[in-house]
Design a protein around this motif. Structure first.
Motif, PDB file in Angstrom:
ATOM      1  N   LYS A 247       0.823  -1.324   0.078  1.00 28.71           N
ATOM      2  CA  LYS A 247      -0.051  -0.054  -0.021  1.00 28.71           C
ATOM      3  C   LYS A 247       0.962   1.135   0.216  1.00 28.71           C
ATOM      4  CE  LYS A 247      -3.657   2.200   2.841  1.00 28.71           C
ATOM      5  NZ  LYS A 247      -4.499   2.036   4.056  1.00 28.71           N
ATOM      6  N   GLY A 248       0.654   2.300  -0.729  1.00 30.55           N
ATOM      7  CA  GLY A 248       1.351   3.452  -0.955  1.00 30.55           C
ATOM      8  C   GLY A 248       2.746   3.245  -1.675  1.00 30.55           C
ATOM      9  N   ALA A 249       2.957   2.233  -2.270  1.00 27.35           N
ATOM     10  CA  ALA A 249       4.065   1.910  -3.151  1.00 27.35           C
ATOM     11  C   ALA A 249       4.256   2.961  -4.105  1.00 27.35           C
ATOM     12  CB  ALA A 249       4.187   0.494  -3.611  1.00 27.35           C
ATOM     13  N   PHE A 250       3.332   3.411  -5.038  1.00 26.81           N
ATOM     14  CA  PHE A 250       3.188   4.281  -5.854  1.00 26.81           C
ATOM     15  C   PHE A 250       1.993   4.886  -5.959  1.00 26.81           C
ATOM     16  CE2 PHE A 250       2.640  -0.101  -7.613  1.00 26.81           C
ATOM     17  CZ  PHE A 250       1.415   0.167  -8.105  1.00 26.81           C
ATOM     18  N   SER A 251       1.642   5.980  -6.743  1.00 25.81           N
ATOM     19  CA  SER A 251       0.387   6.779  -7.144  1.00 25.81           C
ATOM     20  C   SER A 251      -0.604   5.665  -7.477  1.00 25.81           C
ATOM     21  CB  SER A 251       0.758   7.731  -8.103  1.00 25.81           C
ATOM     22  OG  SER A 251      -0.721   8.442  -8.038  1.00 25.81           O
ATOM     23  N   GLY A 252      -1.680   5.524  -6.795  1.00 29.46           N
ATOM     24  CA  GLY A 252      -2.746   4.498  -7.026  1.00 29.46           C
ATOM     25  C   GLY A 252      -2.871   3.352  -6.398  1.00 29.46           C
ATOM     26  N   ALA A 253      -1.765   3.101  -5.572  1.00 31.13           N
ATOM     27  CA  ALA A 253      -1.630   1.819  -4.771  1.00 31.13           C
ATOM     28  C   ALA A 253      -2.216   2.095  -3.350  1.00 31.13           C
ATOM     29  CB  ALA A 253       0.021   1.463  -4.458  1.00 31.13           C
ATOM     30  N   VAL A 254      -3.553   1.844  -3.456  1.00 33.78           N
ATOM     31  CA  VAL A 254      -4.380   2.248  -2.427  1.00 33.78           C
ATOM     32  C   VAL A 254      -4.367   1.074  -1.473  1.00 33.78           C
ATOM     33  CG1 VAL A 254      -5.735   4.250  -3.480  1.00 33.78           C
ATOM     34  CG2 VAL A 254      -6.477   1.823  -3.461  1.00 33.78           C
ATOM     35  N   ASN A 255      -4.382  -0.138  -1.789  1.00 30.92           N
ATOM     36  CA  ASN A 255      -4.375  -1.327  -1.058  1.00 30.92           C
ATOM     37  C   ASN A 255      -3.010  -1.976  -1.216  1.00 30.92           C
ATOM     38  OD1 ASN A 255      -6.897  -0.946   0.282  1.00 30.92           O
ATOM     39  ND2 ASN A 255      -7.699  -1.330  -1.730  1.00 30.92           N
ATOM     40  N   THR A 256      -2.601  -3.249  -0.553  1.00 34.96           N
ATOM     41  CA  THR A 256      -1.609  -3.974  -0.921  1.00 34.96           C
ATOM     42  C   THR A 256      -2.066  -5.331  -1.759  1.00 34.96           C
ATOM     43  OG1 THR A 256      -0.661  -3.910   1.559  1.00 34.96           O
ATOM     44  CG2 THR A 256      -0.243  -5.968   0.219  1.00 34.96           C
ATOM     45  N   LYS A 257      -1.261  -5.422  -2.670  1.00 41.75           N
ATOM     46  CA  LYS A 257      -1.727  -6.494  -3.576  1.00 41.75           C
ATOM     47  C   LYS A 257      -0.943  -7.577  -3.715  1.00 41.75           C
ATOM     48  CE  LYS A 257      -1.903  -6.894  -8.774  1.00 41.75           C
ATOM     49  NZ  LYS A 257      -3.014  -7.530  -8.930  1.00 41.75           N
ATOM     50  N   HIS A 258      -1.402  -8.776  -3.849  1.00 42.25           N
ATOM     51  CA  HIS A 258      -0.364 -10.047  -3.669  1.00 42.25           C
ATOM     52  C   HIS A 258      -0.353 -10.120  -5.293  1.00 42.25           C
ATOM     53  CE1 HIS A 258      -2.617 -10.361  -0.023  1.00 42.25           C
ATOM     54  NE2 HIS A 258      -1.744 -10.938   0.151  1.00 42.25           N
ATOM     55  N   GLY A 259       0.875 -10.534  -5.670  1.00 42.82           N
ATOM     56  CA  GLY A 259       1.451 -10.747  -6.796  1.00 42.82           C
ATOM     57  C   GLY A 259       1.182 -12.298  -7.397  1.00 42.82           C
ATOM     58  N   LYS A 260       1.331 -12.527  -8.545  1.00 42.09           N
ATOM     59  CA  LYS A 260       1.194 -13.918  -9.027  1.00 42.09           C
ATOM     60  C   LYS A 260       2.170 -15.004  -8.288  1.00 42.09           C
ATOM     61  CE  LYS A 260      -1.937 -12.871 -11.939  1.00 42.09           C
ATOM     62  NZ  LYS A 260      -2.114 -11.499 -11.643  1.00 42.09           N
ATOM     63  N   PHE A 261       3.543 -14.422  -8.175  1.00 39.47           N
ATOM     64  CA  PHE A 261       4.384 -15.308  -7.482  1.00 39.47           C
ATOM     65  C   PHE A 261       4.010 -15.787  -6.311  1.00 39.47           C
ATOM     66  CE2 PHE A 261       7.942 -12.840 -10.063  1.00 39.47           C
ATOM     67  CZ  PHE A 261       7.944 -13.653 -10.968  1.00 39.47           C
ATOM     68  N   GLU A 262       3.278 -15.094  -5.572  1.00 35.29           N
ATOM     69  CA  GLU A 262       2.724 -15.262  -4.089  1.00 35.29           C
ATOM     70  C   GLU A 262       1.452 -16.051  -4.016  1.00 35.29           C
ATOM     71  OE1 GLU A 262       1.792 -12.686   0.008  1.00 35.29           O
ATOM     72  OE2 GLU A 262       2.403 -11.692  -1.835  1.00 35.29           O
ATOM     73  N   ILE A 263       0.686 -15.742  -5.068  1.00 34.61           N
ATOM     74  CA  ILE A 263      -0.545 -16.465  -5.232  1.00 34.61           C
ATOM     75  C   ILE A 263      -0.356 -17.976  -5.622  1.00 34.61           C
ATOM     76  CG2 ILE A 263      -2.888 -16.593  -6.555  1.00 34.61           C
ATOM     77  CD1 ILE A 263      -2.798 -13.650  -6.535  1.00 34.61           C
ATOM     78  N   ALA A 264       0.750 -18.060  -6.430  1.00 37.42           N
ATOM     79  CA  ALA A 264       0.991 -19.410  -7.232  1.00 37.42           C
ATOM     80  C   ALA A 264       1.847 -20.479  -6.064  1.00 37.42           C
ATOM     81  CB  ALA A 264       1.877 -19.191  -8.360  1.00 37.42           C
ATOM     82  N   ASN A 265       2.028 -19.961  -5.153  1.00 33.88           N
ATOM     83  CA  ASN A 265       2.521 -20.713  -3.950  1.00 33.88           C
ATOM     84  C   ASN A 265       2.134 -22.110  -3.870  1.00 33.88           C
ATOM     85  OD1 ASN A 265       4.422 -21.061  -2.026  1.00 33.88           O
ATOM     86  ND2 ASN A 265       3.034 -20.754  -0.553  1.00 33.88           N
ATOM     87  N   GLY A 266       2.643 -23.258  -3.945  1.00 34.29           N
ATOM     88  CA  GLY A 266       2.054 -24.291  -3.925  1.00 34.29           C
ATOM     89  C   GLY A 266       1.596 -24.932  -5.358  1.00 34.29           C
ATOM     90  N   GLY A 267       1.383 -24.151  -6.274  1.00 34.58           N
ATOM     91  CA  GLY A 267       0.758 -24.573  -7.597  1.00 34.58           C
ATOM     92  C   GLY A 267       1.937 -24.497  -8.727  1.00 34.58           C
ATOM     93  N   SER A 268       1.201 -23.927  -9.796  1.00 29.10           N
ATOM     94  CA  SER A 268       1.980 -23.661 -10.923  1.00 29.10           C
ATOM     95  C   SER A 268       1.986 -22.257 -11.609  1.00 29.10           C
ATOM     96  CB  SER A 268       1.708 -24.656 -12.146  1.00 29.10           C
ATOM     97  OG  SER A 268       1.860 -25.982 -11.661  1.00 29.10           O
ATOM     98  N   LEU A 269       2.849 -21.753 -12.081  1.00 28.28           N
ATOM     99  CA  LEU A 269       2.720 -20.341 -12.813  1.00 28.28           C
ATOM    100  C   LEU A 269       3.041 -20.441 -14.410  1.00 28.28           C
ATOM    101  CD1 LEU A 269       2.500 -17.188 -12.446  1.00 28.28           C
ATOM    102  CD2 LEU A 269       4.917 -17.328 -11.960  1.00 28.28           C
ATOM    103  N   PHE A 270       2.214 -20.027 -15.142  1.00 30.68           N
ATOM    104  CA  PHE A 270       2.058 -19.997 -16.412  1.00 30.68           C
ATOM    105  C   PHE A 270       2.207 -18.583 -16.813  1.00 30.68           C
ATOM    106  CE2 PHE A 270      -0.397 -20.034 -20.810  1.00 30.68           C
ATOM    107  CZ  PHE A 270       0.723 -20.519 -21.197  1.00 30.68           C
ATOM    108  N   LEU A 271       3.459 -18.421 -17.552  1.00 33.00           N
ATOM    109  CA  LEU A 271       3.855 -17.290 -18.218  1.00 33.00           C
ATOM    110  C   LEU A 271       3.790 -17.460 -19.509  1.00 33.00           C
ATOM    111  CD1 LEU A 271       7.069 -16.170 -15.950  1.00 33.00           C
ATOM    112  CD2 LEU A 271       4.609 -15.574 -15.661  1.00 33.00           C
ATOM    113  N   ASP A 272       2.574 -16.792 -20.278  1.00 30.95           N
ATOM    114  CA  ASP A 272       2.469 -16.820 -21.500  1.00 30.95           C
ATOM    115  C   ASP A 272       3.096 -15.666 -22.085  1.00 30.95           C
ATOM    116  OD1 ASP A 272       1.623 -17.679 -23.975  1.00 30.95           O
ATOM    117  OD2 ASP A 272      -0.461 -17.408 -23.691  1.00 30.95           O
TER     118      ASP A 272
END
Length: 480
Positions: A247-272
Motif C-alpha cells: 500500500k502506498g508503493a506508488f500513486s494509485g496503490a491504495v491497497n496491498t496487492k498480492h502478486g502472481k508469484f505469491e498466489i501461485a505458491n504450492g501450485g504452478s505459474l504459467f507465463l505466456d
C-alpha cells in the motif's frame, strides 16, 4: 499490602503504627517528600497523610501522587476547620476520604479497609483494561491479517474462476497424429518433475492448453494454476502483477496487492508470451526462479514461494538472446525442458477430429444442432495453410456454425483459401511471412478492413487487435 502514614509529629507516627499494626503492615515517615518516594512502591496500597505539615500540605502531596500513582487511595487526617476543603478534594477525586482529629481507631480501621478494597478494585480494573487493550491490539492485528487473507482469497477466487472457465475437459486436446503423440509423451515426462517447462510454437497452436495439462498431470494439480500473459500487460504494470505491491508503493496503490508469484505458491505459474517480458524485469524473474523468494514493489519483507514454472512463447528466444532482447542466463534457466508444439499444418490428419470437436462444443453452447460435416467442407478446410493454427480453425468453424442453415456444416464463399495451399506455385514456395500477409489481407478484405470488434479481422484470426495491428505494420499492410 502496606499502609504508608506521613506526619510531621513523631508521636502521631508512633500512635498510628502501634494502634493499627495488628490489622495492617504499617510503614511511617516524618518527611512528605520521602513519603512521595515510598508511595511509588507497588506494595503500598494506601497513603494516610496529615493535612497540615510544614513545607507541603497533605492535599498538595495527594496532588503530586495523583500524577504518579493515580490508583493509590489517599486518606487525610485533618482538623475540623479543613472539612470543607476535604469534601471538595473528595469531589474532585484527588482524595479518597478523610478522618477528623483526634481519630477513632475503629473509624480509621474501617476507612483504611475500604481504601484497600478500592485499591484492589482499581488494580483489577487496570489489569482488565490493560488485558482488553492487548486483546484489542491482537484483534486489530488479526483483523488486518484477515483482510489481507480475504484480499488474497478474492484474487485466488478470480483466478480459480478463470481456471474453471478454461478447464481442460476429457479429450480437449484433440488428435491422434504422430506429431501430437510425441508432444503428449513429452508433456507426461515433464509433468512428473518440478523442472521448468518451456512451450514453443506459433500463435494459436494451443500452448496454454498444454500448460494446463502439465499442471493437471503434476503433483500440484490440487493447487492453483496462475496464468499471466506478458504481452497483454503494460510494461509499467508487469512488475506489480508478478511481485505484487505494498500500500502506498506508488500513486494509485491504495491497497496491498498480492502478486502472481505469491498466489501461485504450492501450485504452478504459467507465463505466456514470456518472450515479451521487458528486459528490466527479466533479472528479477531470474532471481525468483533461483532463490524462490522476492519482495513486493515498495516493500522490504522477503516472501518465500514455491511454484512450478511453465512458460510459452511464439518467438525464437535464441535469436532474441543474440540480438540482446532476452537475457541468456534467463533463457538457459527456462530452457530446461523445451517442448515444441507443432503447427496445425504439420498435423493436418487431426483437422477432421478438431472440426467435430468444435462443432459438438458449439452445439452444446448454442443449442443449435449441426449433425454432419460434409466431405466437401473437410476438403476445403484441408486445402488451407492455417497460419493462425487451431485458434483460426476454431473461429472459422464457429462462423460456419452460425451461418449454416441446416444440420450440415457448410463453409461458404466467405472462406476463400485459394492461393493459400501449401504447395508450389510456379516452382516457388511461399514464405511464411508471404502466406501470413496474404491471409491477413484477405481476412481484412472480408470484413471491410475492420480490425476490432466481434466480427473484426482480429477476432476471426484469433489475435489480440494490438497484435494484429503490430503484424500489419511489420508486414507492410495498409488499408487501400
Amino acid at each position: 499490602m502496606k499502609v504508608l502514614y506521613v506526619d510531621d509529629e513523631q508521636d502521631n507516627l508512633i500512635t498510628f503504627k502501634m494502634g493499627l499494626r495488628k490489622w495492617f503492615d504499617v510503614i511511617v515517615t516524618i518527611n512528605p517528600l520521602e513519603a512521595l518516594q515510598m508511595a511509588q512502591n507497588p506494595e503500598v496500597s494506601v497513603l494516610v497523610t496529615d493535612q497540615r505539615m510544614p513545607g507541603i500540605t497533605g492535599l498538595q502531596l495527594a496532588g503530586k501522587l495523583l500524577k504518579i500513582r493515580p490508583e493509590l487511595p489517599v486518606i487525610m487526617l485533618t482538623a475540623y476547620d479543613d472539612r470543607d476543603v476535604m469534601l471538595e478534594a473528595i469531589r474532585l477525586g484527588s482524595v479518597f476520604g478523610y478522618v477528623l482529629k483526634p481519630w477513632d481507631f475503629d473509624d480509621l480501621k474501617q476507612i483504611i479497609q475500604n481504601a484497600i478494597r478500592t485499591f484492589q478494585l482499581r488494580q483489577e480494573n487496570k489489569e482488565l483494561v490493560a488485558g482488553l487493550t492487548r486483546k484489542n491490539q491482537e484483534l486489530e492485528k488479526a483483523y488486518a491479517e484477515i483482510l489481507q487473507m480475504k484480499k488474497k482469497l478474492e484474487e485466488e477466487n478470480v483466478l480459480i474462476k478463470e481456471d474453471l472457465n478454461q478447464f481442460i475437459g476429457p479429450g480437449e486436446i484433440v488428435g491422434k497424429s504422430k506429431a501430437l503423440m510425441k508432444v503428449l509423451k513429452q508433456i507426461h515426462q515433464a509433468a512428473e518433475t518440478n523442472s521448468s517447462v518451456l512451450l514453443l510454437g506459433e500463435t494459436g497452436t494451443g500452448k496454454e492448453l498444454f500448460a494446463r495439462l502439465v499442471h493437471k498431470l503434476s503433483s500440484r494439480k490440487d493447487n492453483l494454476l496462475v496464468s499471466i500473459n506478458c504481452s497483454a500487460i503494460p510494461e509499467t504494470l508487469i512488475e506489480s502483477e508478478l511481485f505484487g505491491h505494498e500500500k502506498g508503493a506508488f500513486s494509485g496503490a491504495v491497497n496491498t496487492k498480492h502478486g502472481k508469484f505469491e498466489i501461485a505458491n504450492g501450485g504452478s505459474l504459467f507465463l505466456d508470451e514470456i518472450g515479451e517480458l521487458p528486459l528490466a524485469v527479466q533479472p528479477k524473474l531470474l532471481r525468483v526462479l533461483q532463490e524462490y523468494e522476492f519482495e513486493r514493489v515498495g516493500g522490504n519483507k522477503t516472501i518465500k514461494t514455491n511454484f512450478r514454472l511453465v512458460a510459452a512463447t511464439n518467438r525464437n528466444l535464441e535469436d532474441a538472446v543474440e540480438k540482446g532482447r532476452f537475457r541468456d542466463d534467463l533463457f538457459y534457466r527456462l530452457n530446461i525442458f523445451p517442448v515444441e508444439i507443432p503447427p496445425l499444418r504439420e498435423r493436418m490428419e487431426d483437422l477432421p477430429l478438431l472440426v467435430e470437436f468444435f462443432v459438438e462444443k458449439l452445439n452444446r453452447r448454442t443449442g443449435k444442432k449441426i449433425q454432419t460435416v460434409p466431405r466437401s467442407t473437410i476438403s476445403t478446410l484441408m486445402n488451407y495453410h492455417w497460419p493462425g493454427n487451431i485458434r483460426e480453425l476454431s473461429n472459422v468453424v464457429e462462423r460456419a456454425h452460425v451461418l449454416s442453415e441446416n444440420s450440415k456444416l457448410i463453409v461458404g464463399e466467405w472462406f476463400k483459401p485459394g492461393g493459400q495451399k501449401l504447395q508450389h506455385r510456379t516452382n516457388t514456395v511461399l514464405t511464411l511471412n508471404e502466406v501470413t500477409r496474404d491471409h491477413i489481407v484477405k481476412t481484412l478484405e472480408l470484413v471491410g478492413w475492420r480490425v476490432r470488434g466481434n466480427n473484426g479481422a482480429a477476432h476471426l484470426l484469433g489475435l489480440n487487435p494490438s497484435t494484429l495491428e503490430s503484424r500489419m505494420k511489420k508486414l507492410g499492410i495498409t488499408r487501400p
